[in-house]
Each structure stands twice: as C-alpha cells, then as structure tokens.
Motif scaffolding. Structure first.
Motif, short mmCIF file in Angstrom:
data_model
loop_
_atom_site.label_atom_id
_atom_site.label_comp_id
_atom_site.label_asym_id
_atom_site.label_seq_id
_atom_site.Cartn_x
_atom_site.Cartn_y
_atom_site.Cartn_z
N ALA A 13 0.88 -1.18 0.00
CA ALA A 13 0.00 0.00 0.00
C ALA A 13 0.91 1.22 0.00
O ALA A 13 1.16 1.83 1.03
CB ALA A 13 -0.92 -0.03 1.23
N LYS A 14 1.39 1.60 -1.18
CA LYS A 14 2.44 2.61 -1.28
C LYS A 14 1.95 4.02 -1.01
O LYS A 14 2.68 4.87 -0.56
CB LYS A 14 3.07 2.53 -2.67
N VAL A 43 -13.85 -3.38 7.35
CA VAL A 43 -13.02 -4.59 7.35
C VAL A 43 -12.31 -4.69 6.00
O VAL A 43 -12.96 -4.76 4.96
CB VAL A 43 -13.88 -5.84 7.60
N GLY A 44 -10.99 -4.68 6.03
CA GLY A 44 -10.21 -4.75 4.79
C GLY A 44 -10.13 -3.40 4.10
O GLY A 44 -10.48 -3.26 2.93
N PHE A 45 -9.61 -2.38 4.79
CA PHE A 45 -9.65 -1.02 4.24
C PHE A 45 -8.53 -0.72 3.26
O PHE A 45 -8.64 0.15 2.41
CB PHE A 45 -9.62 0.01 5.38
N PHE A 46 -7.40 -1.37 3.35
CA PHE A 46 -6.20 -1.23 2.50
C PHE A 46 -5.76 0.23 2.36
O PHE A 46 -5.10 0.75 3.24
CB PHE A 46 -6.39 -1.90 1.15
N HIS A 47 -6.10 0.94 1.27
CA HIS A 47 -5.67 2.33 1.12
C HIS A 47 -6.37 3.26 2.10
O HIS A 47 -5.86 4.34 2.41
CB HIS A 47 -5.91 2.83 -0.31
N GLY A 48 -7.56 2.89 2.55
CA GLY A 48 -8.24 3.67 3.58
C GLY A 48 -9.04 4.86 3.10
O GLY A 48 -9.46 5.69 3.91
N ILE A 66 -5.62 -7.06 7.12
CA ILE A 66 -4.63 -8.12 7.31
C ILE A 66 -3.22 -7.64 6.96
O ILE A 66 -2.23 -8.28 7.31
CB ILE A 66 -5.01 -9.36 6.45
N ASN A 67 -3.12 -6.49 6.29
CA ASN A 67 -1.86 -5.98 5.79
C ASN A 67 -1.27 -4.95 6.76
O ASN A 67 -1.83 -3.88 6.96
CB ASN A 67 -2.08 -5.35 4.40
N LYS A 68 -0.12 -5.28 7.35
CA LYS A 68 0.51 -4.39 8.34
C LYS A 68 0.91 -3.06 7.72
O LYS A 68 0.79 -2.00 8.35
CB LYS A 68 1.73 -5.06 8.96
N ASN A 69 1.39 -3.08 6.49
CA ASN A 69 1.78 -1.86 5.80
C ASN A 69 0.59 -0.92 5.64
O ASN A 69 0.69 0.29 5.85
CB ASN A 69 2.37 -2.23 4.43
#
Length: 216
Positions: A13-14, A43-48, A66-69
């Motif tokens: 998630a750069k 739940v599962g927001f990734f880029h947010g 689930i992605n710490k980054n």
C-alpha cells in the motif's frame, strides 16, 4: 495460509491517493444513513479512502486489515487508536464496542465459505440492534467478443473471462450464495445495488459488482 491471505499480506500500500467509493456512499445515502457520530467499522480497508471519507462526515471510524503496511499507513493519516491488523476470516473483531455500521469492499469473496460464515456471524454479534452490515462482492468478469458492435448486450456479445491481475486470487459468487448465508444468520436484506463498470479504453472488459445492505 491461503493464496488470498498471502496476496493481501504482501501487497504494498504505497500511497493513500485512492478515491472513496461513490457507489457505497450513494447507497447509504439513499437508505438514509446518518453519518454523524455513528460508529463505523471497515473490514479490509487497505488504502483507507473510505475510512477517511467517513471520518470527514464525522463518523467514529474503526478499521481492520490483514496488511501491516496498510495499517501503518492509515495511522499516519487518521490519528486514532481504532485501527488494527487482523485476519477477520479467523479472528474475532477485537473491539468491544457495538457498531452502527460494519462494511467491506473487495473482501468477503477472498474468504472460503467457513471463513465467510465465521465473519458474518462475528459481524452480527458486533452490531447494535438494527445496526447495518454492508458488503460488496463480484458476480462476473466479462470480455467483449471480437467484432461485436452492440456492446450493451452482455449475454450475446461478451464471454465470461477473469481479467484481474494474474496473481490476484479473485473469486466470483452469485447473489443467491450470499443471500442464503445472510438468511441463515438472521440478517435481513434491506437494500441491493449492482454496478456494471467497463475497464480499458475501448470498453472491452466489463465487471459486475454487487452490494448487499443488511440489518440485524
């Protein structure tokens, strides 16, 4: 570990330059959801991007991924403590509060069916009475046949063909599949929305998204 979890744990998630999902907010608006001071969990927001939009609308936002980054990145943008790393197909929602809305996009169709049932049941327990559960999934990917001119006849001029990136373990489900799970868990479906979207500059690829809005 499943291919889906490996894919999303390693995916970078750069940046946080993604746009919020208009269809999601339009559906909630049409239903009459009042955003201000409502407790909302993604739940599962990734880029947010959706989390930040809810925050702009004065909701009290919580997030799990689930992605710490992805978790570390969104914490830089939203100075709140309610953002955590979690595998929501196997782990219970770690917040003790009850939510007005729990939602997800591009999440549930990566789970195996036992994980879906676990997650949906977990959502039910974490909602307030008459709280809302909104989730999106994919029904079909279609590819335009050669020499087809009338593009909007999807059954005649398109063939079923997945076009997501090769490493992405996308799965497709019919609406009836999720409706049965929802009904078995005593949710009530209160709204539906489908979205047909073309990809590529010549409309050669078409994806059919579906949203189900449920209440406890």
């Amino acid at each position: 570990m499943s291919l889906s979890k490996k894919y999303w744990q390693k995916k970078s998630a750069k940046s946080l330059n993604a746009a919020p999902n208009v269809s999601l907010f339009r559906l909630l608006g049409e239903y009459g959801f009042n955003f201000k001071n409502k407790k909302v969990l993604e739940v599962g927001f990734f880029h947010g991007a959706d989390l930040m939009e809810f925050n702009k609308r004065k909701s009290l936002v919580y997030g799990l991924d689930i992605n710490k980054n992805a978790v570390d990145n969104i914490k830089k943008k939203l100075p709140i403590s309610h953002i955590k790393k979690s595998d929501c197909g196997k782990e219970k929602i770690p917040f003790l509060t009850k939510f007005d809305l729990i939602y997800s996009r591009d999440f549930v169709y990566y789970l195996e069916k036992p994980e879906m049932v676990f997650h949906f049941n977990n959502v039910y327990k974490s909602l307030k009475k008459r709280g809302l559960f909104l989730f999106q999934f994919l029904e079909k990917d279609l590819l335009l046949k050669n020499n087809s001119h009338t593009k909007y006849n999807f059954e005649k001029n398109y063939v079923l063909k997945k076009f997501s990136e090769k490493k992405n373990p996308v799965k497709f489900y019919d609406t009836n599949f999720f409706e049965k799970i929802i009904n078995d868990l005593k949710f009530k479906i209160v709204a539906k929305k489908f979205l047909i979207e073309s990809y590529g500059i010549k409309e050669e690829k078409v994806r059919i998204n579906k949203y189900l809005l449920c209440t406890k």
